[in-house]
Write a protein that holds these residues in place. Structure first.
Motif, PDB file in Angstrom:
ATOM      1  N   PHE A  11       0.818  -1.195   0.157  1.00  0.00           N
ATOM      2  CA  PHE A  11       0.014   0.084   0.106  1.00  0.00           C
ATOM      3  C   PHE A  11       0.975   1.161  -0.029  1.00  0.00           C
ATOM      4  N   ARG A  12       0.829   2.161  -0.901  1.00  0.00           N
ATOM      5  CA  ARG A  12       1.177   3.365  -0.866  1.00  0.00           C
ATOM      6  C   ARG A  12       0.354   4.468  -0.767  1.00  0.00           C
ATOM      7  N   GLY A  13       0.252   5.537   0.205  1.00  0.00           N
ATOM      8  CA  GLY A  13      -0.529   6.487   0.511  1.00  0.00           C
ATOM      9  C   GLY A  13      -0.837   6.786   1.954  1.00  0.00           C
ATOM     10  N   SER A  14      -1.833   7.352   2.461  1.00  0.00           N
ATOM     11  CA  SER A  14      -2.027   7.777   3.874  1.00  0.00           C
ATOM     12  C   SER A  14      -2.247   6.464   4.475  1.00  0.00           C
ATOM     13  N   GLN A  15      -1.312   6.308   5.442  1.00  0.00           N
ATOM     14  CA  GLN A  15      -1.571   5.040   6.365  1.00  0.00           C
ATOM     15  C   GLN A  15      -2.822   5.321   7.277  1.00  0.00           C
ATOM     16  N   GLY A  16      -3.119   6.326   7.586  1.00  0.00           N
ATOM     17  CA  GLY A  16      -4.216   6.686   8.419  1.00  0.00           C
ATOM     18  C   GLY A  16      -5.428   6.111   7.599  1.00  0.00           C
ATOM     19  N   ALA A  17      -5.556   6.523   6.446  1.00  0.00           N
ATOM     20  CA  ALA A  17      -6.891   6.210   5.556  1.00  0.00           C
ATOM     21  C   ALA A  17      -6.872   4.671   5.613  1.00  0.00           C
TER      22      ALA A  17
END
Length: 374
Positions: A11-17
């Protein structure tokens, strides 16, 4: 079919999301690992589909790295059943390799005849390549103890693919001190006295004196004399070395000739009797035909080439010095070398090296004969 299948995702992006979407989709992630700004984890196939539907709106990107699970493995085996032979072959290979002794090692203090032990163990069946289940370590240790002299203890232990021979040498009894001499102690050879150690008797010389061979060194007291007298002695050795020699070296070329010896003594050479090279080294092997007095001989000719070698005078001198040291050590084992002097004389290609060695040794020797009184 989807039960038991998992996907390896990145996964690449906001880890919170990602965490909010995972909580909303109630997925069961495992083996989470951070790789830079990306997050790798594993999910069952159904959970991966729900997580992908929950992560909408471009809040991150999921990338499939791999897949696995028993259903996929069983499907691959149904397509290629011969793959079942691979683990069976690996297991049988491991069992076969672990059933053989690959290393035999002798363990013990210094003075053990390791080569004799290994040779005797090989004759009794203990050697690399033998099956360890056919070995009897206790019986082997007893046989080695009886076959190899000079041992007080010997046992064998097989640990996996390695075999250890534990042995200990026999204890040598302590040497008894030399008995006192019933007579004067004389000089074995001429020398310059450096130390006089008298244990019993009366010293007849002192340090700094020069003695000749046969001269008394310690006179008896009470009929006995005992002691040591150290002196400087000199030995001269002479060696002649050729500075230019011709040696024969193999060039790598070989040729074979066959010879047949008939019963009536005649030899037949189908390839001719002449040597294939001008200079060669011959190696032969003969076979005898049964029921016939016929011998077949194969001779291998290795070509030799003469090469003239030049010996440096410095090298010849160093060799002469080493030979002189070896000769002195053989003649006087306890001597301590103090000084070595060389003198060269050259006549044509011959170099004569005279080596004069000065050493310190014990020159005291007991005189032979009967009992001597004061």
């Amino acid at each position: 079919m989807a039960e038991g299948i998992f996907l390896r995702l990145r996964f690449r992006g906001s880890q919170g999301a990602l965490f909010r979407a995972a909580q909303e989709a109630a997925v069961r992630a495992r083996r989470l690992r951070a790789e830079g700004d990306a997050l790798e984890f594993e999910l069952p196939l159904d959970d991966a589909l729900r997580l992908r539907r929950t992560l909408h709106g471009g809040r991150g990107r999921l990338q499939v790295l791999g897949h696995g699970g028993w259903p996929l493995a069983l499907r691959a085996l149904r397509r290629r059943p011969w793959r079942l032979l691979l683990p069976l072959f690996a297991a049988s290979l491991y069992v076969a390799a672990s059933s053989v002794v690959w290393q035999v090692q002798v363990v013990g203090p210094a003075g053990i005849p390791a080569r004799a032990l290994l040779a005797a163990a090989r004759r009794d069946g203990l050697a690399p390549g033998r099956y360890r289940f056919s070995l009897h370590p206790q019986a082997l240790g007893t046989k080695l103890l009886s076959q190899v002299p000079g041992l007080i203890f010997c046992t064998v232990r097989v640990d996996g693919v390695r075999a250890f021979i534990y042995a200990a040498p026999q204890l040598a009894p302590p040497k008894a001190p030399a008995p006192p001499s019933y007579g004067p102690i004389t000089a074995e050879e001429s020398g310059y006295v450096t130390r006089v150690v008298v244990e019993r008797g009366v010293p007849a010389v002192k340090a700094g004196e020069t003695v000749l061979a046969g001269q008394p060194l310690i006179m008896p007291r009470g009929g006995q004399a005992q002691g040591t007298v150290f002196a400087r002695v000199w030995r001269t050795y002479q060696y002649t070395v050729a500075l230019s020699v011709t040696r024969q070296f193999a060039t790598g070329r070989e040729a074979q000739r066959w010879y047949i010896r008939l019963p009536w003594g005649r030899e037949w050479a189908p390839q001719g009797t002449s040597a294939p090279f001008r200079r060669s080294r011959v190696q032969g092997r003969t076979w005898r035909i049964p029921w016939f007095s016929v011998e077949v001989t194969r001779r291998t000719y290795v070509e030799l080439r003469p090469v003239r070698l030049t010996v440096r005078p410095a090298f010849a001198e160093s060799q002469a010095v080493q030979s002189a040291r070896d000769a002195l050590a053989q003649a006087l084992p306890q001597a301590k070398v103090l000084l070595v002097q060389t003198r060269d004389t050259r006549q044509g290609t011959l170099l004569t090296v005279r080596v004069r060695v000065e050493a310190e040794t014990d020159i005291a020797r007991a005189a032979t004969g009967g009992r001597t009184q004061d």
